[in-house]
Write a protein that holds these residues in place. Sequence first.
Motif, PDB file in Angstrom:
ATOM      1  N   GLU A  11     -22.124  13.751 -99.958  1.00  0.00           N
ATOM      2  CA  GLU A  11     -22.177  12.186-100.146  1.00  0.00           C
ATOM      3  C   GLU A  11     -20.801  12.001-100.957  1.00  0.00           C
ATOM      4  OE1 GLU A  11     -21.905   9.139 -99.342  1.00  0.00           O
ATOM      5  OE2 GLU A  11     -24.024   9.145 -99.021  1.00  0.00           O
ATOM      6  N   GLN A  12     -20.077  10.990-100.452  1.00  0.00           N
ATOM      7  CA  GLN A  12     -18.752  10.776-101.224  1.00  0.00           C
ATOM      8  C   GLN A  12     -18.624   9.603-101.889  1.00  0.00           C
ATOM      9  OE1 GLN A  12     -16.164  13.251-101.072  1.00  0.00           O
ATOM     10  NE2 GLN A  12     -17.800  14.302-100.534  1.00  0.00           N
ATOM     11  N   VAL A  13     -19.918   8.775-101.423  1.00  0.00           N
ATOM     12  CA  VAL A  13     -19.546   7.170-102.151  1.00  0.00           C
ATOM     13  C   VAL A  13     -19.760   7.508-103.567  1.00  0.00           C
ATOM     14  CG1 VAL A  13     -20.995   4.966-102.102  1.00  0.00           C
ATOM     15  CG2 VAL A  13     -20.116   6.054-100.013  1.00  0.00           C
ATOM     16  N   GLY A  14     -19.100   6.856-104.541  1.00  0.00           N
ATOM     17  CA  GLY A  14     -19.461   7.198-105.866  1.00  0.00           C
ATOM     18  C   GLY A  14     -18.606   8.187-106.567  1.00  0.00           C
ATOM     19  N   ARG A  15     -17.893   9.272-105.654  1.00  0.00           N
ATOM     20  CA  ARG A  15     -17.153  10.135-106.319  1.00  0.00           C
ATOM     21  C   ARG A  15     -16.018   9.680-106.658  1.00  0.00           C
ATOM     22  NH1 ARG A  15     -15.310  15.534-102.787  1.00  0.00           N
ATOM     23  NH2 ARG A  15     -14.323  16.712-104.312  1.00  0.00           N
ATOM     24  N   THR A  16     -15.437  10.365-108.098  1.00  0.00           N
ATOM     25  CA  THR A  16     -14.416   9.954-108.901  1.00  0.00           C
ATOM     26  C   THR A  16     -13.440  10.491-108.594  1.00  0.00           C
ATOM     27  OG1 THR A  16     -15.178  11.462-110.705  1.00  0.00           O
ATOM     28  CG2 THR A  16     -15.975   8.945-110.708  1.00  0.00           C
ATOM     29  N   GLY A  17     -12.166   9.965-108.645  1.00  0.00           N
ATOM     30  CA  GLY A  17     -10.928  10.923-108.691  1.00  0.00           C
ATOM     31  C   GLY A  17      -9.803  10.001-109.099  1.00  0.00           C
ATOM     32  N   THR A  18      -8.398  10.363-108.614  1.00  0.00           N
ATOM     33  CA  THR A  18      -7.500   9.693-109.087  1.00  0.00           C
ATOM     34  C   THR A  18      -6.396   9.161-107.741  1.00  0.00           C
ATOM     35  OG1 THR A  18      -7.255  11.048-110.994  1.00  0.00           O
ATOM     36  CG2 THR A  18      -5.161   9.901-110.699  1.00  0.00           C
ATOM     37  N   VAL A  19      -6.062   7.892-108.049  1.00  0.00           N
ATOM     38  CA  VAL A  19      -5.240   7.439-107.004  1.00  0.00           C
ATOM     39  C   VAL A  19      -3.926   7.227-107.488  1.00  0.00           C
ATOM     40  CG1 VAL A  19      -5.949   4.969-107.436  1.00  0.00           C
ATOM     41  CG2 VAL A  19      -5.190   5.574-105.395  1.00  0.00           C
ATOM     42  N   VAL A  20      -2.919   7.515-106.589  1.00  0.00           N
ATOM     43  CA  VAL A  20      -1.606   7.141-106.802  1.00  0.00           C
ATOM     44  C   VAL A  20      -0.782   6.692-105.610  1.00  0.00           C
ATOM     45  CG1 VAL A  20      -1.288   9.172-108.632  1.00  0.00           C
ATOM     46  CG2 VAL A  20      -0.802   9.525-106.116  1.00  0.00           C
ATOM     47  N   GLN A  21       0.627   6.296-105.733  1.00  0.00           N
ATOM     48  CA  GLN A  21       1.164   5.921-104.598  1.00  0.00           C
ATOM     49  C   GLN A  21       2.166   6.846-104.329  1.00  0.00           C
ATOM     50  OE1 GLN A  21       1.358   3.204-107.651  1.00  0.00           O
ATOM     51  NE2 GLN A  21      -0.589   3.078-106.579  1.00  0.00           N
ATOM     52  N   LYS A  22       2.576   7.130-103.079  1.00  0.00           N
ATOM     53  CA  LYS A  22       3.362   8.144-102.389  1.00  0.00           C
ATOM     54  C   LYS A  22       4.011   7.209-101.214  1.00  0.00           C
ATOM     55  CE  LYS A  22       1.328  12.429-103.794  1.00  0.00           C
ATOM     56  NZ  LYS A  22       1.050  13.573-103.221  1.00  0.00           N
ATOM     57  N   GLY A  23       5.474   6.823-101.325  1.00  0.00           N
ATOM     58  CA  GLY A  23       5.875   5.980-100.694  1.00  0.00           C
ATOM     59  C   GLY A  23       5.165   4.577-100.449  1.00  0.00           C
TER      60      GLY A  23
END
Length: 513
Positions: free
Chosen positions: A493-505
């Motif tokens: 299950e991936q719902v609720g998984r944390t991480g980091t978001v960045v912009q690329k282009g």
Amino acid sequence: MDERTPVLIGAGQFTYRGDPAASPSPTTLLKIAAERAAADAGIGAEGLAAIDTLAVVGFTIDAPGSKRGMIPHSTNPPALLSSMIGASPRWSVYSEMGGNTPQYLINMLAERVAKGEAELALTVGCEFLGSAMKRAGKGLSFDDWKAVEDETLELPKRVGDPRPGNTAYEARHGLNRPINIYPLFENALRARDKRSLADHQKQMGRLFSSFSKVAAQNPEYAWFPTERTPEELVEVSDKNRMIGYPYPKLLNAIMEVDQSAAVFVCSVRKARELGVPESKWLYLHGCADAADLWHPLDRQNFHSSPAMRLTGKRAFEMAGIGLDKVDFIDLYSCFPVAVEVGAEELGLSLDDPRGLTITGGLPYMGGPGNNYVMHSVAAMHRKLTENPGKYGLITGNGWYLTKQSTGVYSTKAPDKPFEREDPAVLQREIDALPHPEITESPQGPATIETYTVVHKREGPFMAIVVGRDANGRRFAANTPDDPALLAGMETSEQVGRTGTVVQKGDLNIFTPD
């Protein structure tokens, strides 16, 4: 009874399974269905030519951004069809896109009849991608279609909402195709219900196995009239490859079909004048139309549909009955989640003994573009005229659980005049619903709200994430192009998984912790 009361007097369907090189052209498919509907009503070619109103469902290849312009088809299907059947309707229209369209058009035509703006109306649609794509893929000629299809006509009057179903921001991240977006709803629904991945696959298999059983009992019209076991539908194989997790091919609507369907709507006065026996009359007792918050990222959540709930509620209020009085049901079924959400919003169990389809559903009956629900109505006309006094429910769904249209039918004569509520009333209520703030430039810690993994024939190639940033704002993103990551997203299950978001282009990239 008011002589302007609208009534459905005949319906026709056609499915072509022959040689693609000899397949009917688009408007020939329309003509065949129209002629069958006229025969069903007992009004023949003369009655067909006498229509004063014509509404044609938009072809999929006329959708905004379609790249299938190499397939010849009329620039004005209503005008060409009118000339083919010898009719001169004073009002004719061509619809915008959406699987809700047939029910929406019937609701509209019934209103026009009730207001005295129409007396004998025909609504008809088709899909022809089955043979068209085979012809194009094999380099076969379209000369016989070109000889029929008039591409020099003026553009027709359009009805319906022309807005595209997604924003440019959503499209950049892959939220621009049903096979990419409906899995987002499915995974969100599973996570809400705290069901394991394996158990949820089993639920989807059981649900759509029951649909395939109905299709197997509909051999004249169903594109795939074969009953399949739950295991067959969800087990991934060479013949049932994954499309967009969690949907293998056999859980997806199939648009590459050659099918058409048509329905006549007229006034009671006209039905009597034409000599149509009352045993063929079917009344639209209740109806409603509305759309959820338009773009996918604007939704309150990814496991509900206020528009489904409210159009169902309004249609039953108009009909003066409850769901318990309904005997036959056909819920729109492009993907399992459309049925799961629709059933929940209407108060139906997925294993309701009445069943949730009378055709077999879009993956098995066939998903003829925007016209599937015309087949639902044609099938319901037959069901109810063979079972007088019983009620039937039909729902239609367009774009991405976006546009909803509902109809409640019976041969039982209504006890009050037909009066369709202005769809703007429900729409104002839905548009006022709160929804998350959207950000196109998220940065930093974030959490997955829902997701899918999109496949090519060779395997997974892209993950789509809808997430929330640290401030609760919703965003769309993709993940790094990492085969191990993509494979892992389908095993836990991936719902609720944390991480980091960045912009690329111009893309957002979410990397899970």
